[in-house]
Every structure is written in structure tokens, then in C-alpha cells.
Design a protein around this motif. Structure first.
Motif, PDB file in Angstrom:
ATOM      1  N   MET A  25      54.861 -32.831 -27.659  1.00 41.32           N
ATOM      2  CA  MET A  25      55.420 -31.883 -27.281  1.00 41.32           C
ATOM      3  C   MET A  25      56.207 -31.077 -28.325  1.00 41.32           C
ATOM      4  O   MET A  25      57.076 -31.690 -28.992  1.00 41.32           O
ATOM      5  CB  MET A  25      56.163 -32.102 -25.938  1.00 41.32           C
ATOM      6  CG  MET A  25      56.750 -30.649 -25.383  1.00 41.32           C
ATOM      7  SD  MET A  25      57.903 -31.437 -24.115  1.00 41.32           S
ATOM      8  CE  MET A  25      56.558 -31.739 -22.873  1.00 41.32           C
ATOM      9  N   HIS A  26      56.320 -29.708 -28.462  1.00 46.36           N
ATOM     10  CA  HIS A  26      57.223 -28.943 -29.271  1.00 46.36           C
ATOM     11  C   HIS A  26      58.043 -27.824 -28.213  1.00 46.36           C
ATOM     12  O   HIS A  26      57.528 -27.386 -27.497  1.00 46.36           O
ATOM     13  CB  HIS A  26      56.521 -28.373 -30.149  1.00 46.36           C
ATOM     14  CG  HIS A  26      55.549 -28.999 -31.178  1.00 46.36           C
ATOM     15  ND1 HIS A  26      56.353 -29.573 -32.520  1.00 46.36           N
ATOM     16  CD2 HIS A  26      54.412 -29.717 -31.071  1.00 46.36           C
ATOM     17  CE1 HIS A  26      55.351 -30.364 -32.965  1.00 46.36           C
ATOM     18  NE2 HIS A  26      54.350 -30.226 -32.193  1.00 46.36           N
ATOM     19  N   ALA A  27      59.242 -27.676 -28.576  1.00 43.10           N
ATOM     20  CA  ALA A  27      60.120 -26.643 -28.167  1.00 43.10           C
ATOM     21  C   ALA A  27      59.759 -25.562 -29.132  1.00 43.10           C
ATOM     22  O   ALA A  27      60.138 -25.447 -30.139  1.00 43.10           O
ATOM     23  CB  ALA A  27      61.697 -27.069 -27.886  1.00 43.10           C
ATOM     24  N   LEU A  28      59.689 -24.326 -28.302  1.00 45.08           N
ATOM     25  CA  LEU A  28      59.102 -23.030 -28.994  1.00 45.08           C
ATOM     26  C   LEU A  28      60.659 -22.112 -29.145  1.00 45.08           C
ATOM     27  O   LEU A  28      61.223 -22.323 -28.073  1.00 45.08           O
ATOM     28  CB  LEU A  28      58.027 -22.205 -28.579  1.00 45.08           C
ATOM     29  CG  LEU A  28      56.709 -22.934 -28.981  1.00 45.08           C
ATOM     30  CD1 LEU A  28      55.777 -22.362 -28.086  1.00 45.08           C
ATOM     31  CD2 LEU A  28      56.540 -23.018 -30.335  1.00 45.08           C
ATOM     32  N   PRO A  29      60.529 -21.365 -30.148  1.00 45.01           N
ATOM     33  CA  PRO A  29      62.032 -20.585 -30.071  1.00 45.01           C
ATOM     34  C   PRO A  29      62.006 -19.579 -28.819  1.00 45.01           C
ATOM     35  O   PRO A  29      63.000 -18.934 -28.448  1.00 45.01           O
ATOM     36  CB  PRO A  29      61.930 -19.945 -31.377  1.00 45.01           C
ATOM     37  CG  PRO A  29      60.563 -20.171 -32.022  1.00 45.01           C
ATOM     38  CD  PRO A  29      60.150 -21.279 -31.473  1.00 45.01           C
ATOM     39  N   GLU A  30      61.031 -19.162 -28.421  1.00 49.79           N
ATOM     40  CA  GLU A  30      60.630 -18.400 -27.358  1.00 49.79           C
ATOM     41  C   GLU A  30      61.011 -18.835 -25.780  1.00 49.79           C
ATOM     42  O   GLU A  30      61.243 -18.378 -24.801  1.00 49.79           O
ATOM     43  CB  GLU A  30      59.245 -17.920 -27.082  1.00 49.79           C
ATOM     44  CG  GLU A  30      58.765 -17.106 -28.145  1.00 49.79           C
ATOM     45  CD  GLU A  30      58.131 -17.832 -29.402  1.00 49.79           C
ATOM     46  OE1 GLU A  30      57.553 -17.181 -30.426  1.00 49.79           O
ATOM     47  OE2 GLU A  30      58.062 -19.288 -29.330  1.00 49.79           O
ATOM     48  N   GLY A  31      61.523 -20.172 -25.789  1.00 43.20           N
ATOM     49  CA  GLY A  31      62.366 -20.749 -24.622  1.00 43.20           C
ATOM     50  C   GLY A  31      61.317 -21.515 -23.759  1.00 43.20           C
ATOM     51  O   GLY A  31      61.619 -21.750 -22.687  1.00 43.20           O
ATOM     52  N   TYR A  32      60.274 -21.942 -24.262  1.00 48.66           N
ATOM     53  CA  TYR A  32      59.244 -22.922 -23.555  1.00 48.66           C
ATOM     54  C   TYR A  32      58.666 -23.886 -24.425  1.00 48.66           C
ATOM     55  O   TYR A  32      58.429 -23.504 -25.611  1.00 48.66           O
ATOM     56  CB  TYR A  32      58.274 -21.975 -22.715  1.00 48.66           C
ATOM     57  CG  TYR A  32      57.575 -20.877 -23.612  1.00 48.66           C
ATOM     58  CD1 TYR A  32      56.456 -21.356 -24.427  1.00 48.66           C
ATOM     59  CD2 TYR A  32      57.888 -19.682 -23.568  1.00 48.66           C
ATOM     60  CE1 TYR A  32      55.664 -20.549 -25.255  1.00 48.66           C
ATOM     61  CE2 TYR A  32      57.122 -18.616 -24.368  1.00 48.66           C
ATOM     62  CZ  TYR A  32      56.119 -19.252 -25.154  1.00 48.66           C
ATOM     63  OH  TYR A  32      55.252 -18.168 -25.929  1.00 48.66           O
ATOM     64  N   PRO A  33      58.052 -24.804 -23.890  1.00 49.32           N
ATOM     65  CA  PRO A  33      57.324 -25.678 -24.546  1.00 49.32           C
ATOM     66  C   PRO A  33      55.740 -25.578 -24.974  1.00 49.32           C
ATOM     67  O   PRO A  33      55.253 -24.910 -24.165  1.00 49.32           O
ATOM     68  CB  PRO A  33      57.497 -27.238 -23.817  1.00 49.32           C
ATOM     69  CG  PRO A  33      57.223 -26.729 -22.342  1.00 49.32           C
ATOM     70  CD  PRO A  33      58.023 -25.240 -22.267  1.00 49.32           C
ATOM     71  N   PRO A  80      47.225 -32.078 -29.223  1.00 45.94           N
ATOM     72  CA  PRO A  80      46.706 -33.535 -29.459  1.00 45.94           C
ATOM     73  C   PRO A  80      47.618 -34.081 -30.407  1.00 45.94           C
ATOM     74  O   PRO A  80      48.008 -33.614 -31.601  1.00 45.94           O
ATOM     75  CB  PRO A  80      45.551 -33.340 -29.770  1.00 45.94           C
ATOM     76  CG  PRO A  80      45.000 -32.198 -29.386  1.00 45.94           C
ATOM     77  CD  PRO A  80      46.114 -31.251 -29.499  1.00 45.94           C
ATOM     78  N   GLY A  81      47.760 -35.269 -30.380  1.00 55.49           N
ATOM     79  CA  GLY A  81      48.622 -36.124 -31.687  1.00 55.49           C
ATOM     80  C   GLY A  81      49.095 -37.467 -30.942  1.00 55.49           C
ATOM     81  O   GLY A  81      49.226 -37.633 -29.684  1.00 55.49           O
ATOM     82  N   GLN A  82      49.571 -38.219 -31.744  1.00 55.48           N
ATOM     83  CA  GLN A  82      50.149 -39.591 -31.308  1.00 55.48           C
ATOM     84  C   GLN A  82      51.507 -39.433 -30.539  1.00 55.48           C
ATOM     85  O   GLN A  82      52.370 -38.744 -31.048  1.00 55.48           O
ATOM     86  CB  GLN A  82      50.559 -40.497 -32.542  1.00 55.48           C
ATOM     87  CG  GLN A  82      51.127 -41.692 -32.354  1.00 55.48           C
ATOM     88  CD  GLN A  82      51.017 -42.667 -33.490  1.00 55.48           C
ATOM     89  OE1 GLN A  82      51.000 -42.071 -34.666  1.00 55.48           O
ATOM     90  NE2 GLN A  82      51.248 -43.968 -33.288  1.00 55.48           N
ATOM     91  N   GLY A  83      51.601 -39.792 -29.338  1.00 50.08           N
ATOM     92  CA  GLY A  83      52.799 -39.750 -28.423  1.00 50.08           C
ATOM     93  C   GLY A  83      52.354 -39.341 -27.281  1.00 50.08           C
ATOM     94  O   GLY A  83      51.103 -39.725 -26.542  1.00 50.08           O
ATOM     95  N   GLU A  84      53.191 -39.214 -26.319  1.00 55.76           N
ATOM     96  CA  GLU A  84      53.073 -38.922 -24.844  1.00 55.76           C
ATOM     97  C   GLU A  84      53.803 -37.715 -24.288  1.00 55.76           C
ATOM     98  O   GLU A  84      54.974 -37.641 -24.908  1.00 55.76           O
ATOM     99  CB  GLU A  84      53.260 -40.187 -24.137  1.00 55.76           C
ATOM    100  CG  GLU A  84      54.629 -40.680 -23.763  1.00 55.76           C
ATOM    101  CD  GLU A  84      54.950 -41.948 -23.015  1.00 55.76           C
ATOM    102  OE1 GLU A  84      53.887 -42.534 -22.853  1.00 55.76           O
ATOM    103  OE2 GLU A  84      56.176 -42.226 -22.656  1.00 55.76           O
ATOM    104  N   GLY A 105      59.133 -36.365 -25.684  1.00 49.68           N
ATOM    105  CA  GLY A 105      57.986 -35.844 -24.903  1.00 49.68           C
ATOM    106  C   GLY A 105      58.147 -35.281 -23.414  1.00 49.68           C
ATOM    107  O   GLY A 105      57.440 -35.082 -22.667  1.00 49.68           O
ATOM    108  N   ASP A 106      59.615 -34.961 -23.081  1.00 53.60           N
ATOM    109  CA  ASP A 106      60.127 -34.749 -21.978  1.00 53.60           C
ATOM    110  C   ASP A 106      60.844 -33.283 -22.100  1.00 53.60           C
ATOM    111  O   ASP A 106      61.965 -33.460 -22.528  1.00 53.60           O
ATOM    112  CB  ASP A 106      60.764 -35.798 -21.424  1.00 53.60           C
ATOM    113  CG  ASP A 106      61.207 -35.444 -19.659  1.00 53.60           C
ATOM    114  OD1 ASP A 106      60.843 -34.387 -19.398  1.00 53.60           O
ATOM    115  OD2 ASP A 106      61.684 -36.350 -19.064  1.00 53.60           O
TER     116      ASP A 106
END
Length: 136
Positions: free
Chosen positions: A44-52, A56-60, A130-131
């Protein structure tokens, strides 16, 4: 080829559509039940627009598995598609609606469109936990 004979009624949400978050009221009426859930193999990534956004990638990813009212699935997905900027088959979509395995059950979720991943990597911030609710 697998032919789906039943309508899928599960939607995994991880950001602003989670219960208590800003866009929850827009889909709450379509939900029969919600339960905590994890999605493996994504980050998961936080975007500057204010939402995530997830990819796909390593993680949960920590989120909520929504069990949609069977009679309201089409309306629920139409509303979620609108919120997520998903246009089926369009390279201009913000997200793609895909089927993922959440704890052994198929569910829809929204992943950031591959055409937009450069923005995700240059402007987004990886959320290590991831949360979205624990994004720090």
C-alpha cells in the motif's frame, strides 16, 4: 476457462471505503456484514491526493472484507466503481477492479491502474504497516 455460475458478493476495501472512514456512508447501505481481513501479496501507498492505492508486491494489506447484499451487488459495484474511478476496459481508469484471494475466498478489490504506477512510485509514500488506519 472458468465460468462463474454465482455472483460474487465480497468486496475487500482498505482505505476510505472502510467502516468509519470518509466514503463508508456511500456504500454502507449495500453491506450485509463487514469483517477484518488481510490481503497477501500486495503493498500500500499513501497518495498526496489523500487516499491509498495498492499494487502487487511483497507485503500485506490490512482492510475489511465486505459481504454485499446479494440483491444489491450490481448497485454496490457501480457505486464503488464510481468512487474508485474505475471504467471497465479503459486505460484512463484510476483503479482496476480485480478478483483476489482474501483468506481463501474470492473477492473484488481495486488496485491502482498499471498506467498510473509511475505516479504511485514518484509521489506516493509506502505504508510499511499495510494499514491505512495506521499510516503514521
Amino acid at each position: 476457462m472458468t465460468v462463474r455460475t454465482e455472483q460474487m458478493t465480497r468486496l475487500f476495501v482498505y482505505g476510505t471505503l472502510r467502516p468509519s472512514e470518509s466514503r463508508w456512508p456511500a456504500i454502507e447501505e449495500f453491506v450485509a456484514r463487514a469483517e477484518p481481513a488481510k490481503l497477501e501479496g500486495f503493498r500500500m501507498h499513501a497518495l498526496p491526493e489523500g487516499y491509498p492505492a495498492i499494487e502487487p508486491g511483497q507485503g500485506e494489506v490490512i482492510g475489511t472484507l465486505l459481504h454485499l447484499e446479494p440483491a444489491l451487488v450490481v448497485a454496490a459495484l457501480a457505486k464503488a466503481d464510481q468512487i474508485e474511478g474505475y471504467i471497465e476496459g479503459s486505460p484512463d481508469s484510476l483503479y482496476e477492479r480485480v478478483v483476489v484471494d482474501v483468506g481463501g475466498a474470492d473477492a473484488y478489490t481495486y488496485v491502482y491502474h498499471p498506467n498510473r504506477r509511475d505516479h504511485l512510485h514518484t509521489r506516493g509514500r509506502l505504508i510499511e504497516s499495510g494499514d491505512w488506519l495506521n499510516r503514521g
